[in-house]
Write a protein that holds these residues in place. Structure first.
Motif, short mmCIF file in Angstrom:
data_model
loop_
_atom_site.label_atom_id
_atom_site.label_comp_id
_atom_site.label_asym_id
_atom_site.label_seq_id
_atom_site.Cartn_x
_atom_site.Cartn_y
_atom_site.Cartn_z
N ASP A 123 13.07 39.96 29.62
CA ASP A 123 13.28 40.95 28.55
C ASP A 123 12.40 40.62 27.35
O ASP A 123 11.81 41.52 26.72
N ALA A 124 12.30 39.34 27.03
CA ALA A 124 11.46 38.96 25.90
C ALA A 124 9.99 39.29 26.16
O ALA A 124 9.28 39.80 25.29
N SER A 125 9.54 39.02 27.39
CA SER A 125 8.13 39.33 27.72
C SER A 125 7.90 40.84 27.73
O SER A 125 6.83 41.32 27.29
N ASN A 126 8.86 41.64 28.17
CA ASN A 126 8.70 43.11 28.18
C ASN A 126 8.63 43.66 26.76
O ASN A 126 7.84 44.56 26.45
N SER A 127 9.48 43.09 25.88
CA SER A 127 9.43 43.57 24.49
C SER A 127 8.10 43.23 23.84
O SER A 127 7.53 44.04 23.09
N ASP A 128 7.56 42.06 24.14
CA ASP A 128 6.24 41.69 23.59
C ASP A 128 5.16 42.62 24.13
O ASP A 128 4.24 43.03 23.40
N THR A 129 5.25 42.98 25.39
CA THR A 129 4.26 43.88 25.99
C THR A 129 4.30 45.26 25.34
O THR A 129 3.27 45.88 25.05
N LYS A 130 5.49 45.78 25.09
CA LYS A 130 5.64 47.10 24.46
C LYS A 130 5.06 47.08 23.05
O LYS A 130 4.39 48.02 22.61
N GLU A 131 5.32 46.02 22.30
CA GLU A 131 4.78 45.94 20.96
C GLU A 131 3.25 45.91 20.98
O GLU A 131 2.58 46.58 20.17
#
Length: 372
Positions: free
Chosen positions: A340-348
């Motif tokens: 989840d943390a890596s997905n949020s970083d990718t979206k940003e």
């Protein structure tokens, strides 16, 4: 007046009895009691005097006086009875005789004990010079000096004897040690010669021609300076040719098995994902049952390993299936959080890229309009 005289006369005579402990005559009617011999039992006599065995002499006197005043025929008392008084008199004599006998036996026992006790010399001059010698003090002093000289000589001879014995014992021990060491060296050399002869014989027969590493140097597989390369190479050769101990192979197998089971259950939990539907929950329960069965088999393997391992500190404990399942669940949750943390970083990052790209596109459009 007659009663007072009788009582006074009675008290005077009774005060004299305990001192000599001898029977004295009483005139009771027409009977004399001076030559009367008691025939009563000791316990009955104590009961008549209303006493218990082991009582003091004062208690016996007081009891006898009170009973004599009560039953004496000349006392003028209402309870006067000559037969009862005779019984009291007889009991009194028996009890006094018993007390005297016990006292005499105690004194005899104490005298016998004193005879066996060591008595110290009564003169002070026997306490000097360690009790050695006889005669006058000057004579005893000379005898004591001679005694000290003789004792010192004996001690010196004893010391020299012990020293020589220890030297001979050390020499014999060194000889025995040298003999054992020489035998050990001879055996080692004989084994080395035998091994070398067997190697040469096998080489002559061609037994080493089919080896894959023939003619190639030995691989140096350890860069650690604290490990002897020769010993390490010998161990590697033994391992490569199937001479590894059984307990080491079993230990390696157990560790590899538990790591594989842990990875498999975490992967199975990841495939099911969230949320857990009833169908997925049923699948997860089936996976957990299979995992518990695998852990049971692994624990049985650990029992076999503990029976053959030569070192107690190398023994292993059983794995808990419940703890391993909880551990797998926690590992899965940690993986989900990282994902989840890596997905949020990718979206940003994508949003930032979109913003920068939109700004550049608007700038190109403005430039095109101005140039037209």
């Amino acid at each position: 007046m007659l009663t007072n005289n009788i009582g006074h006369h009675f008290m005077v005579r009774q005060a004299m009895i305990p001192r000599n402990l001898k029977p004295f005559p009483y005139i009771c009617g027409n009977r004399m009691l001076s030559g009367y011999k008691p025939k009563r039992n000791i316990k009955d006599s104590y009961k008549i005097l209303e006493l218990e065995e082991g009582c003091s002499l004062d208690d016996i006197r007081n009891s006898y006086r009170s009973l004599a005043k009560k039953y004496h025929p000349d006392s003028g008392s209402a309870t006067a009875d000559s037969e009862a008084f005779m019984k009291v008199e007889e009991a009194y004599r028996v009890v006094l005789s018993d007390v005297a006998t016990k006292k005499k036996s105690n004194e005899n026992n104490e005298e016998e004990e004193d005879q066996f006790k060591s008595k110290a010399p009564q003169h002070r001059h026997y306490l000097s010079f360690e009790g050695v010698g006889f005669g006058t003090p000057s004579q005893r002093e000379k005898q004591y000096m001679q005694f000290r000289v003789d004792r010192a000589t004996e001690q010196v001879l004893e010391y020299r004897k012990q020293r020589l014995e220890s030297q001979y014992a050390a020499t014999d021990l060194m000889k025995a040690k040298d003999v054992r060491q020489s035998k050990k060296v001879k055996i080692t050399q004989a084994v080395e010669r035998l091994v070398e002869d067997l190697i040469q014989e096998s080489m002559a027969k061609g037994d080493f021609d089919n080896l894959s590493g023939k003619g190639k140097p030995l691989q140096k597989f350890s860069d650690c300076p604290h490990i002897d390369p020769m010993t390490h190479n010998l161990n590697r050769i033994l391992i490569d040719n199937g001479y590894q101990p059984e307990w080491i192979l079993m230990q390696k197998e157990i560790r590899e098995t538990i790591e594989r089971l842990r990875k498999n259950i975490v992967a199975s939990r990841s495939k099911l994902g969230d949320p857990m539907t009833p169908y997925r929950q049923k699948q997860w329960n089936h996976i957990c049952e299979q995992f518990i069965e695998d852990i049971r088999k692994l624990n049985k393997r650990i029992d076999n390993f503990n029976l053959v391992v030569p070192i107690l500190s190398r023994q292993m404990v059983h794995f808990s299936a419940d703890k391993e399942i909880v551990r797998a669940q926690k590992t899965y949750e940690a993986l989900m959080e990282d994902r989840d943390a890596s997905n949020s970083d990718t979206k940003e990052n994508e949003e930032e890229n979109v913003k920068s790209f939109g700004w550049k596109s608007s700038l190109f459009k403005w430039l095109n309009l101005t140039l037209k």
